[in-house]
Design an enzyme around this catalytic site. Sequence first.
Site, PDB file in Angstrom:
ATOM      1  N   ASP A   1      42.891  47.014  38.458  1.00 20.69           N
ATOM      2  CA  ASP A   1      43.670  48.037  39.146  1.00 20.69           C
ATOM      3  C   ASP A   1      42.927  48.562  40.384  1.00 20.69           C
ATOM      4  OD1 ASP A   1      46.093  49.859  38.554  1.00 20.69           O
ATOM      5  OD2 ASP A   1      44.510  51.327  38.893  1.00 20.69           O
ATOM      6  N   GLU A  20      44.183  43.862  42.213  1.00 25.42           N
ATOM      7  CA  GLU A  20      45.212  44.619  42.923  1.00 25.42           C
ATOM      8  C   GLU A  20      44.543  45.380  44.062  1.00 25.42           C
ATOM      9  OE1 GLU A  20      48.504  48.120  42.109  1.00 25.42           O
ATOM     10  OE2 GLU A  20      46.395  48.453  41.689  1.00 25.42           O
TER      11      GLU A  20
END
Length: 587
Positions: free
Chosen positions: A232, A299
């Site tokens: 993330d 990401e």
Amino acid sequence: MIERSGLRVINMRALLSFFMLIAVAVVVKSEEKWWSAMSLYQIYPRSFKDSNGDGIGDLKGIIDNLDHLVESKVTAMWMSPIYPSPGVDMGYDISNFIEIDPLFGTLEDFDILLEKAHKTGLKVLMDFVPNHSSDQHEWFQKSVKDIPPYNNYYVWANGTFKAGGTRAPPNNWVSVFGGPAWTWNDQRQAYYLHQFTPQQPDLNYRYENLRDEIKNVLRFWLDRGVDGFRIDVINHVFEIQSLQDEPLSGNTNDPNNYGYLNHIYTKDQPECYELVRQWRELLDEYNKDGEHERLMVLEAYTDINLTMKYYKFGASFPFNFGFIQRLNADSSPADVKFVIDEWMARMPDGNTANWVIGNHDQKRVASRYGVERAQGIIALLLLLPGVLIMYNGDEIGMPNNYVSWEQGKDPQGCNAGREGFEAASRDPFRTPFLWDGTTSAGFSTNPNTWLPVNPDYKSLNLEVQKEAGDSQFKFYQTVAELRSWPTAQSGDLYTYVISDNIFAISRILGGQRSIYLVLNFGNELRNEDLTRKIENIPGELIIYRGIGNSDLPYGSIIDSKSAQIPARGAVIYVTPEMSRKFEVKLL
Ligand code: NOJ
């Protein structure tokens, strides 16, 4: 032609500006990596399948429905967070990195899921959220109390004093969800940094103990047998140490809006890349024999250069958000060609491309491109070289679902207030999967689900689509089947702007049947002479599948000088015979 270990690319950076004029050929050699042509399916656990009737999806729901992943011909899955969490940011505020939230099940359930997935041939990636924890995490609770070593686990700073003696945060940084990125803590008598909600304090990666602790988290899941991680917001993990103000962007006068500043000190810091390199080393400890590379999928919403740099530091791949961020229903064939060619040309040697259809943070593909065009776009991404990443529900064409202010859960939406909620909320992309026509679309036995079920679920659901003669799911399945052909797995790629509204790709592999996909972005049926732009295309093609006209005669032969492409639709052709490999000439 430039040789690469995984790829040979004909046109590199120097030719980027000619993309619009030429058919770019990217020659893809067959790869040995297990994941080079995988289809990676994102499960949003809260909304996938509820097995215990509490209105929220869970691990057992996933375990019981792995068959759907097999039928969707995916080879791997990643799950949004399933760790204990107060749920302020729907699980992205983690209060224990090495447990399962009872809402979803137990560690035993997780082990069963992993075992069953592996037996079924599916790989499993965890969502790993390194930038922050929940403020309810034991580390933060101890950090607040100034207990070593936890006192250094988060980013603490003294405030400043305005004239008149009012305390103010150390700098002008703004949180991604709006409002100051700093919150005062009375007990610690200091401000802590949070790039997201105040309940998501940023971890301090400048502190070695913390870095080691996080590595142990990775080891915990690797020891349990996971095949890798989706990581993330990697590019938020470090901030500049001097904590200096960020420059104003000039885009808005609202100092509480994330767009107020140019985020040059809170994003994309060089240290992020070094961390990725260290994590790659750690992951490779689990691949000593070179048999089973563990995946690190990153990401990072950032520019193309900073994105590509992650490849060089050991990412399996950074997500390619081109079809989410840079293209939509109004894009032209030239726009689409540019986005594809640019990624292929900029990607460092020997790496694998990837194409993201959607995720839980973005409007659904059916809503971004329109239901009809979206199917062509999905077909396109299925037939491009490299990894496909899809979001649960896109295979049946789920659109965004209306979620009212009262029903809202997403902090990004709720922080925007009643007026701004609809524009900011990500809830519409996260509503329950539509399995069938029963209560709550078969997602739950409970009529009250955590987010509302799409009211059209009686006609729009997986079961209906499986039973229909033709449907979005069947179209998706047949194209996914084509993706397993050697040509789609490792054939050379060519991209073409055929005309104002017509875009095409071809995949060519010596000794194998060739594949052509032609997309019509316009609102009228087009009759195209494909030979005008596609050099070496055979005179006759077989219609493999199409979208936009249910009367297309699948399997019949057409003349490539008059290919009929339905409005907003697409047609996939294959060659009748083996194609001979030919040398690529630039047009
Ligand atoms: C990225 C996740 O995809 C998003 O859902 C979340 O809100 C932020 N990270 C913060 O954790």
